[in-house]
Scaffold this motif. Sequence first.
Motif, PDB file in Angstrom:
ATOM      1  N   HIS A 163       0.977  -0.974   0.120  1.00  0.00           N
ATOM      2  CA  HIS A 163      -0.439  -0.343   0.037  1.00  0.00           C
ATOM      3  C   HIS A 163       0.727   1.519  -0.289  1.00  0.00           C
ATOM      4  O   HIS A 163       0.361   1.946  -0.106  1.00  0.00           O
ATOM      5  CB  HIS A 163      -0.836   0.143   1.107  1.00  0.00           C
ATOM      6  N   TRP A 164       2.153   1.251   0.418  1.00  0.00           N
ATOM      7  CA  TRP A 164       2.718   2.326   0.189  1.00  0.00           C
ATOM      8  C   TRP A 164       3.150   2.743  -1.595  1.00  0.00           C
ATOM      9  O   TRP A 164       3.520   2.050  -2.106  1.00  0.00           O
ATOM     10  CB  TRP A 164       5.057   2.133   1.239  1.00  0.00           C
ATOM     11  N   TRP A 165       3.493   4.081  -1.199  1.00  0.00           N
ATOM     12  CA  TRP A 165       3.809   4.476  -2.510  1.00  0.00           C
ATOM     13  C   TRP A 165       5.726   5.217  -2.230  1.00  0.00           C
ATOM     14  O   TRP A 165       5.346   6.361  -1.135  1.00  0.00           O
ATOM     15  CB  TRP A 165       3.381   5.865  -3.324  1.00  0.00           C
ATOM     16  N   ILE A 166       6.133   4.703  -2.920  1.00  0.00           N
ATOM     17  CA  ILE A 166       7.541   5.678  -2.266  1.00  0.00           C
ATOM     18  C   ILE A 166       8.186   6.341  -3.518  1.00  0.00           C
ATOM     19  O   ILE A 166       8.493   5.946  -4.881  1.00  0.00           O
ATOM     20  CB  ILE A 166       8.512   4.252  -2.075  1.00  0.00           C
ATOM     21  N   GLY A 217      10.031  10.324   0.542  1.00  0.00           N
ATOM     22  CA  GLY A 217       8.896   9.824   1.482  1.00  0.00           C
ATOM     23  C   GLY A 217       8.658   8.663   1.052  1.00  0.00           C
ATOM     24  O   GLY A 217       8.694   8.207  -0.218  1.00  0.00           O
ATOM     25  N   ARG A 218       7.486   8.564   1.792  1.00  0.00           N
ATOM     26  CA  ARG A 218       6.389   7.664   1.496  1.00  0.00           C
ATOM     27  C   ARG A 218       5.227   7.634   2.102  1.00  0.00           C
ATOM     28  O   ARG A 218       5.177   7.722   3.497  1.00  0.00           O
ATOM     29  CB  ARG A 218       7.388   5.773   2.923  1.00  0.00           C
ATOM     30  N   TYR A 219       4.383   7.295   1.330  1.00  0.00           N
ATOM     31  CA  TYR A 219       2.774   6.954   1.261  1.00  0.00           C
ATOM     32  C   TYR A 219       2.399   6.536   1.263  1.00  0.00           C
ATOM     33  O   TYR A 219       1.900   5.466   0.314  1.00  0.00           O
ATOM     34  CB  TYR A 219       2.533   8.375   0.603  1.00  0.00           C
ATOM     35  N   ARG A 220       0.540   6.271   2.716  1.00  0.00           N
ATOM     36  CA  ARG A 220       0.550   5.334   2.347  1.00  0.00           C
ATOM     37  C   ARG A 220      -1.012   5.213   1.957  1.00  0.00           C
ATOM     38  O   ARG A 220      -1.618   6.011   2.490  1.00  0.00           O
ATOM     39  CB  ARG A 220      -0.053   3.933   3.697  1.00  0.00           C
ATOM     40  N   MET A 221      -1.509   4.500   0.624  1.00  0.00           N
ATOM     41  CA  MET A 221      -2.969   4.670   0.293  1.00  0.00           C
ATOM     42  C   MET A 221      -3.766   3.330   0.721  1.00  0.00           C
ATOM     43  O   MET A 221      -3.395   2.482   0.718  1.00  0.00           O
ATOM     44  CB  MET A 221      -2.770   4.651  -1.683  1.00  0.00           C
ATOM     45  N   LYS A 222      -5.060   3.919   1.513  1.00  0.00           N
ATOM     46  CA  LYS A 222      -5.964   3.235   1.712  1.00  0.00           C
ATOM     47  C   LYS A 222      -7.487   3.306   0.639  1.00  0.00           C
ATOM     48  O   LYS A 222      -7.735   4.271   1.444  1.00  0.00           O
ATOM     49  CB  LYS A 222      -5.742   2.678   3.047  1.00  0.00           C
ATOM     50  N   ALA A 237      -3.742   7.661   3.539  1.00  0.00           N
ATOM     51  CA  ALA A 237      -4.161   7.237   4.991  1.00  0.00           C
ATOM     52  C   ALA A 237      -3.101   7.768   5.853  1.00  0.00           C
ATOM     53  O   ALA A 237      -3.266   9.006   7.103  1.00  0.00           O
ATOM     54  CB  ALA A 237      -3.837   5.639   4.919  1.00  0.00           C
ATOM     55  N   SER A 238      -1.899   8.286   5.568  1.00  0.00           N
ATOM     56  CA  SER A 238      -0.681   8.646   6.410  1.00  0.00           C
ATOM     57  C   SER A 238       0.480   8.875   5.525  1.00  0.00           C
ATOM     58  O   SER A 238       0.869   8.160   4.422  1.00  0.00           O
ATOM     59  CB  SER A 238      -0.601   7.275   7.426  1.00  0.00           C
ATOM     60  N   TRP A 239       1.484   8.942   6.279  1.00  0.00           N
ATOM     61  CA  TRP A 239       3.115   9.216   5.485  1.00  0.00           C
ATOM     62  C   TRP A 239       4.107   9.424   5.985  1.00  0.00           C
ATOM     63  O   TRP A 239       4.267   9.955   6.998  1.00  0.00           O
ATOM     64  CB  TRP A 239       2.987  10.379   3.994  1.00  0.00           C
TER      65      TRP A 239
END
Length: 147
Positions: free
Chosen positions: A122-125, A134-139, A144-146
């Motif tokens: 789920h992480w976009w890096i 940066g690391r961004y969590r998509m849900k 959702a968070s980063w």
Amino acid sequence: MRRTLIALVLGTGVCSPVAAEIYRCQNDAGQVVFSDAACADNAQTIEVHPVTTGGRLDTGTDVETWQPEPASQRSGRDDGCDQGYIQSTRLRTLRARRQVSTGMSTEQVRYILGDPDRRDGHWWIYTHRGEETGRYRMKDGCLASWR
């Protein structure tokens, strides 16, 4: 030169106004159409007065404009992300600053940050010169968070 100047001054004062008829029609879908030629049997000729400095173009009309829902109504929705619609000017500002916030859709994050360099579940890096920036969590299609 004096004759040219006099001819120029006199020539600018002699200009005649240009006028054309404008027609207002209603098409089969019920939409109002304005044209310089009669566009239907029900065409009405309308008169348009030139706008003077400081005037309003919408004087005498009743126009509904679209406004996004207030944030208080958006947060309880389960049909999308919490941020919902973001006005285009605000979205361009966020893109220039490279700022994201939780509740943005994946499309909004992609517009602001671009496509991720790689994905890990789920992480976009995102990386720059081989280092993670940066690391961004998509849900469920939302940020959702980063970290």
